[in-house]
Write an enzyme that holds these catalytic residues in place. Structure first.
Site, PDB file in Angstrom:
ATOM      1  N   HIS A  72       4.257 -11.408  -0.378  1.00  0.00           N
ATOM      2  CA  HIS A  72       4.306 -10.710   0.915  1.00  0.00           C
ATOM      3  C   HIS A  72       3.265 -11.313   1.855  1.00  0.00           C
ATOM      4  O   HIS A  72       2.107 -11.459   1.486  1.00  0.00           O
ATOM      5  CB  HIS A  72       4.033  -9.213   0.727  1.00  0.00           C
ATOM      6  CG  HIS A  72       5.209  -8.472   0.168  1.00  0.00           C
ATOM      7  ND1 HIS A  72       5.329  -7.106   0.239  1.00  0.00           N
ATOM      8  CD2 HIS A  72       6.338  -8.911  -0.445  1.00  0.00           C
ATOM      9  CE1 HIS A  72       6.480  -6.734  -0.311  1.00  0.00           C
ATOM     10  NE2 HIS A  72       7.096  -7.811  -0.748  1.00  0.00           N
ATOM     11  N   TYR A 200       2.856   1.255   5.662  1.00  0.00           N
ATOM     12  CA  TYR A 200       1.862   2.324   5.574  1.00  0.00           C
ATOM     13  C   TYR A 200       2.092   3.241   6.771  1.00  0.00           C
ATOM     14  O   TYR A 200       1.989   2.800   7.921  1.00  0.00           O
ATOM     15  CB  TYR A 200       0.441   1.744   5.629  1.00  0.00           C
ATOM     16  CG  TYR A 200       0.019   1.060   4.344  1.00  0.00           C
ATOM     17  CD1 TYR A 200       0.468  -0.229   4.027  1.00  0.00           C
ATOM     18  CD2 TYR A 200      -0.829   1.694   3.438  1.00  0.00           C
ATOM     19  CE1 TYR A 200       0.082  -0.848   2.841  1.00  0.00           C
ATOM     20  CE2 TYR A 200      -1.228   1.072   2.259  1.00  0.00           C
ATOM     21  CZ  TYR A 200      -0.762  -0.189   1.971  1.00  0.00           C
ATOM     22  OH  TYR A 200      -1.139  -0.800   0.796  1.00  0.00           O
ATOM     23  N   PRO A 292      -6.148   4.722  -3.887  1.00  0.00           N
ATOM     24  CA  PRO A 292      -5.190   3.607  -3.948  1.00  0.00           C
ATOM     25  C   PRO A 292      -4.812   2.997  -2.593  1.00  0.00           C
ATOM     26  O   PRO A 292      -4.161   1.953  -2.559  1.00  0.00           O
ATOM     27  CB  PRO A 292      -3.963   4.234  -4.619  1.00  0.00           C
ATOM     28  CG  PRO A 292      -4.115   5.698  -4.436  1.00  0.00           C
ATOM     29  CD  PRO A 292      -5.570   5.982  -4.390  1.00  0.00           C
ATOM     30  N   LYS A 296      -6.705  -1.737  -4.254  1.00  0.00           N
ATOM     31  CA  LYS A 296      -7.823  -2.510  -4.796  1.00  0.00           C
ATOM     32  C   LYS A 296      -8.148  -2.247  -6.261  1.00  0.00           C
ATOM     33  O   LYS A 296      -8.835  -3.050  -6.902  1.00  0.00           O
ATOM     34  CB  LYS A 296      -9.097  -2.224  -3.974  1.00  0.00           C
ATOM     35  CG  LYS A 296      -9.089  -2.847  -2.603  1.00  0.00           C
ATOM     36  CD  LYS A 296      -9.228  -4.347  -2.690  1.00  0.00           C
ATOM     37  CE  LYS A 296      -8.766  -5.037  -1.426  1.00  0.00           C
ATOM     38  NZ  LYS A 296      -7.822  -6.115  -1.636  1.00  0.00           N
ATOM     39  N   TYR A 383      -7.712  -6.840   2.725  1.00  0.00           N
ATOM     40  CA  TYR A 383      -6.514  -6.533   1.933  1.00  0.00           C
ATOM     41  C   TYR A 383      -6.169  -7.701   1.007  1.00  0.00           C
ATOM     42  O   TYR A 383      -5.869  -7.491  -0.173  1.00  0.00           O
ATOM     43  CB  TYR A 383      -5.333  -6.215   2.863  1.00  0.00           C
ATOM     44  CG  TYR A 383      -4.199  -5.486   2.182  1.00  0.00           C
ATOM     45  CD1 TYR A 383      -4.067  -4.108   2.285  1.00  0.00           C
ATOM     46  CD2 TYR A 383      -3.246  -6.186   1.428  1.00  0.00           C
ATOM     47  CE1 TYR A 383      -3.027  -3.431   1.657  1.00  0.00           C
ATOM     48  CE2 TYR A 383      -2.206  -5.527   0.798  1.00  0.00           C
ATOM     49  CZ  TYR A 383      -2.103  -4.150   0.924  1.00  0.00           C
ATOM     50  OH  TYR A 383      -1.069  -3.500   0.298  1.00  0.00           O
TER      51      TYR A 383
HETATM   52  P1  FAD Z   1      -6.964   1.813 -17.322  1.00  0.00           P
HETATM   53  O1  FAD Z   1      -5.752   1.166 -16.810  1.00  0.00           O
HETATM   54  O2  FAD Z   1      -7.260   3.199 -17.033  1.00  0.00           O
HETATM   55  O3  FAD Z   1      -7.078   1.486 -18.867  1.00  0.00           O
HETATM   56  C1  FAD Z   1      -8.022   2.117 -19.708  1.00  0.00           C
HETATM   57  C2  FAD Z   1      -7.442   2.220 -21.098  1.00  0.00           C
HETATM   58  O4  FAD Z   1      -8.432   2.769 -21.966  1.00  0.00           O
HETATM   59  C3  FAD Z   1      -6.247   3.144 -21.171  1.00  0.00           C
HETATM   60  O5  FAD Z   1      -5.174   2.498 -21.811  1.00  0.00           O
HETATM   61  C4  FAD Z   1      -6.754   4.342 -21.952  1.00  0.00           C
HETATM   62  O6  FAD Z   1      -5.733   4.960 -22.735  1.00  0.00           O
HETATM   63  C5  FAD Z   1      -7.813   3.712 -22.820  1.00  0.00           C
HETATM   64  N1  FAD Z   1      -8.840   4.668 -23.286  1.00  0.00           N
HETATM   65  C6  FAD Z   1      -9.412   5.689 -22.587  1.00  0.00           C
HETATM   66  N2  FAD Z   1     -10.296   6.338 -23.352  1.00  0.00           N
HETATM   67  C7  FAD Z   1     -10.317   5.725 -24.547  1.00  0.00           C
HETATM   68  C8  FAD Z   1     -11.019   5.945 -25.746  1.00  0.00           C
HETATM   69  N3  FAD Z   1     -11.904   6.943 -25.847  1.00  0.00           N
HETATM   70  N4  FAD Z   1     -10.790   5.130 -26.788  1.00  0.00           N
HETATM   71  C9  FAD Z   1      -9.895   4.117 -26.693  1.00  0.00           C
HETATM   72  N5  FAD Z   1      -9.180   3.848 -25.576  1.00  0.00           N
HETATM   73  C10 FAD Z   1      -9.388   4.649 -24.511  1.00  0.00           C
HETATM   74  N6  FAD Z   1      -4.372   1.156  -8.146  1.00  0.00           N
HETATM   75  C11 FAD Z   1      -3.761   0.552  -7.163  1.00  0.00           C
HETATM   76  O7  FAD Z   1      -4.247  -0.498  -6.704  1.00  0.00           O
HETATM   77  N7  FAD Z   1      -2.597   1.083  -6.651  1.00  0.00           N
HETATM   78  C12 FAD Z   1      -2.030   2.235  -7.162  1.00  0.00           C
HETATM   79  O8  FAD Z   1      -0.986   2.691  -6.712  1.00  0.00           O
HETATM   80  C13 FAD Z   1      -2.665   2.889  -8.197  1.00  0.00           C
HETATM   81  N8  FAD Z   1      -2.162   4.049  -8.722  1.00  0.00           N
HETATM   82  C14 FAD Z   1      -2.849   4.676  -9.735  1.00  0.00           C
HETATM   83  C15 FAD Z   1      -2.364   5.866 -10.267  1.00  0.00           C
HETATM   84  C16 FAD Z   1      -3.045   6.526 -11.285  1.00  0.00           C
HETATM   85  C17 FAD Z   1      -2.514   7.844 -11.845  1.00  0.00           C
HETATM   86  C18 FAD Z   1      -4.261   5.979 -11.790  1.00  0.00           C
HETATM   87  C19 FAD Z   1      -5.030   6.693 -12.891  1.00  0.00           C
HETATM   88  C20 FAD Z   1      -4.719   4.770 -11.253  1.00  0.00           C
HETATM   89  C21 FAD Z   1      -4.034   4.114 -10.231  1.00  0.00           C
HETATM   90  N9  FAD Z   1      -4.491   2.898  -9.683  1.00  0.00           N
HETATM   91  C22 FAD Z   1      -3.857   2.292  -8.669  1.00  0.00           C
HETATM   92  C23 FAD Z   1      -5.660   2.239 -10.151  1.00  0.00           C
HETATM   93  C24 FAD Z   1      -5.335   1.136 -11.139  1.00  0.00           C
HETATM   94  O9  FAD Z   1      -4.184   1.438 -11.850  1.00  0.00           O
HETATM   95  C25 FAD Z   1      -6.550   1.020 -12.023  1.00  0.00           C
HETATM   96  O10 FAD Z   1      -7.615   0.557 -11.207  1.00  0.00           O
HETATM   97  C26 FAD Z   1      -6.349   0.083 -13.212  1.00  0.00           C
HETATM   98  O11 FAD Z   1      -5.459   0.668 -14.125  1.00  0.00           O
HETATM   99  C27 FAD Z   1      -7.693  -0.181 -13.885  1.00  0.00           C
HETATM  100  O12 FAD Z   1      -7.483  -0.811 -15.120  1.00  0.00           O
HETATM  101  P2  FAD Z   1      -8.459  -0.548 -16.334  1.00  0.00           P
HETATM  102  O13 FAD Z   1      -7.960  -1.428 -17.419  1.00  0.00           O
HETATM  103  O14 FAD Z   1      -9.857  -0.647 -15.878  1.00  0.00           O
HETATM  104  O15 FAD Z   1      -8.270   0.987 -16.709  1.00  0.00           O
HETATM  105  C1  DHB Z   2       1.078   0.377  -4.210  1.00  0.00           C
HETATM  106  C2  DHB Z   2       0.027   1.188  -4.323  1.00  0.00           C
HETATM  107  C3  DHB Z   2      -0.963   1.134  -3.373  1.00  0.00           C
HETATM  108  O1  DHB Z   2      -2.033   1.883  -3.475  1.00  0.00           O
HETATM  109  C4  DHB Z   2      -0.914   0.320  -2.296  1.00  0.00           C
HETATM  110  O2  DHB Z   2      -1.901   0.372  -1.377  1.00  0.00           O
HETATM  111  C5  DHB Z   2       0.128  -0.498  -2.202  1.00  0.00           C
HETATM  112  C6  DHB Z   2       1.133  -0.476  -3.173  1.00  0.00           C
HETATM  113  C7  DHB Z   2       2.152   0.440  -5.223  1.00  0.00           C
HETATM  114  O3  DHB Z   2       2.042   1.189  -6.185  1.00  0.00           O
HETATM  115  O4  DHB Z   2       3.144  -0.269  -5.072  1.00  0.00           O
END
Ligand code: FAD
Ligand code: DHB
Length: 388
Positions: A72, A200, A292, A296, A383
């Site tokens: 994009h 957006y 979100p 980022k 962005y």
């Molecule tokens: P996570 O993806 O949270 O992974 C952590 C892992 O650790 C999980 O699999 C969990 O099960 C595991 N874990 C937790 N506790 C324990 C334990 N005690 N022992 C063993 N394992 C454990 N970001 C965006 O940019 N756009 C979005 O639209 C967006 N939507 C989101 C929606 C939700 C509901 C959430 C929660 C986050 C969203 N995010 C979004 C943020 C993005 O998904 C996260 O920043 C990203 O997943 C971070 O990755 P991570 O590996 O650090 O953590």
């Molecule tokens: C999506 C989520 C976001 O937070 C964003 O800013 C753009 C895209 C998505 O889930 O596709």
């Protein structure tokens, strides 16, 4: 069992770190509380900065992303009935790649399985010990049997609700937090996206985002109240509410269909400092959360892991400079992304306590943004990740 690095969590941060360390000849095990299917079933982020794309290439897992991801070159911002394009390519020379977090996770899990690397899913009662010494340990239970892993380093990639940050003495960590007074209700559907790029929408009824996962799969969000529940929303209610918040052309062309996932996410800014405690290193959501709106969260997790992998590779070769500077290097970028995500959130949402003045100033800020090359460039640079 003995390994060099015990990674807690198999989200994108843990899996990517495991892959980068494996390619450098460092052995690691991943302990994950949930099942593989549960991790793959979580619908989350979708927008990748170019540096994240480059990192996935370096990790050797970019092939499907390049085949199926969508490039994009900009986004649209809609307010007051009109849509305005922010042309990232013209303003910064860069674009972003739309490719779901679920797909990245799947690619990393497949690469890990193909290399025969160890992941323990459904590891219960994971606990970390002695990370303030040179001989940390991790204990857990699997199928009712207690296990211990001796390691040199623990990587806390276990997300916001994980055990790693929670195991650090309160006096050793400082936190900063904002909880926003609304959530996002998200729907995934196998319908063509309403527009080729993301829209957006700032609307009197609340924010809405039109995103996608492919040319045939859409991801939409509407701002909802904090006490709302996804079960309360029928598909029809969701599509009606979304349509009300779009510009006339988008509202007319919106294709609706059955939802294949529907969930509510809370919006929060959170940073824990520092990100290193002796032999424990936090990465991704374990250390910081952003709302979100700026897309980022996943990109920050990837950039932490990039810095951490490089630092650990040097550490195991006898050079501790990278591990000593890990926290400071990450936190600079983290705070820039926190600022940007907070700003985007304030720019586009309806705040329950906003009076007429706050609403007018928000409109004036949007009006200024889309009329100013400098302001549009600042948004675009943040962005696409160039300014972070
Ligand atoms: P996570 O993806 O949270 O992974 C952590 C892992 O650790 C999980 O699999 C969990 O099960 C595991 N874990 C937790 N506790 C324990 C334990 N005690 N022992 C063993 N394992 C454990 N970001 C965006 O940019 N756009 C979005 O639209 C967006 N939507 C989101 C929606 C939700 C509901 C959430 C929660 C986050 C969203 N995010 C979004 C943020 C993005 O998904 C996260 O920043 C990203 O997943 C971070 O990755 P991570 O590996 O650090 O953590
Ligand atoms: C999506 C989520 C976001 O937070 C964003 O800013 C753009 C895209 C998505 O889930 O596709």
């Amino acid at each position: 069992m003995r390994v060099q690095v015990a990674i807690i969590g198999s989200g994108p941060a843990g899996l990517l770190l495991g892959q980068l360390l494996h390619r450098a000849g460092i052995d690691a095990v991943i302990l994950e509380r949930q099942s593989r299917e549960h991790v793959l079933g979580r619908v989350r982020a979708g927008v990748l900065e170019q540096v994240t794309v480059d990192l996935l290439d370096r990790a050797g897992v970019g092939e499907r992303m390049h085949r199926e991801g969508l490039i994009h070159d900009g986004i649209d911002i809609h307010f007051g009935g009109a849509r305005h394009r922010i042309d990232f390519r013209r303003l910064t020379g860069k674009g972003v790649t739309v490719y779901g977090q679920t797909e990245i996770t799947r690619d990393l899990m497949n690469a890990r399985a193909a290399a025969g690397l160890a992941t323990v899913y459904e590891a219960a009662d994971v606990a970390i010990h002695d990370f303030d010494t040179d001989h940390p340990r991790v204990t857990y239970r699997k199928d009712g049997v207690s296990e211990t892993i001796a390691c040199d380093v623990i990587a806390g990639c276990d997300g916001y609700h994980g055990v790693c940050r929670a195991s650090v003495p309160a006096a050793a960590v400082s936190t900063a937090e904002r909880i926003y007074p609304f959530g996002w209700l998200g729907v995934l559907s196998d319908t063509p996206p309403v527009s080729p790029e993301l829209i957006y929408n700032r609307h009197e009824r609340g924010f809405a985002l039109c995103s996608m996962r492919s040319r045939t799969r859409s991801r939409y969000y509407v701002q909802c109240s904090l006490d709302d529940s996804a079960e309360r929303w029928s598909d029809e209610m969701f599509w009606d509410e979304l349509r009300r918040r779009l510009d006339a052309k988008a509202a007319e062309t919106l294709v609706t269909g059955p939802s294949i996932e529907k969930s509510i996410a809370q919006l929060r800014s959170f940073v824990a400092e520092p990100m290193r405690f002796g032999r424990l290193f936090l990465a991704g959501d374990a250390a910081h959360i952003v709302p979100p709106t700026g897309a980022k969260g996943l990109n920050l997790a990837a950039s932490d892991v990039s810095v951490l992998a490089e630092a650990l590779i040097a550490f195991f070769a006898g050079d501790a400079h990278g591990v000593d500077t890990y926290s400071a290097r990450c936190l600079r970028r983290v705070w820039r992304a926190v600022r940007f995500s907070w700003w985007m959130t304030g720019l586009l949402h309806r705040f329950p306590d906003a009076d007429a003045f706050a609403h007018k100033v928000q409109t004036a800020e949007l009006d200024y943004l889309v009329g100013s090359e400098a302001a549009m460039t600042a948004l675009a640079e943040n962005y696409v990740g160039l300014a972070l």
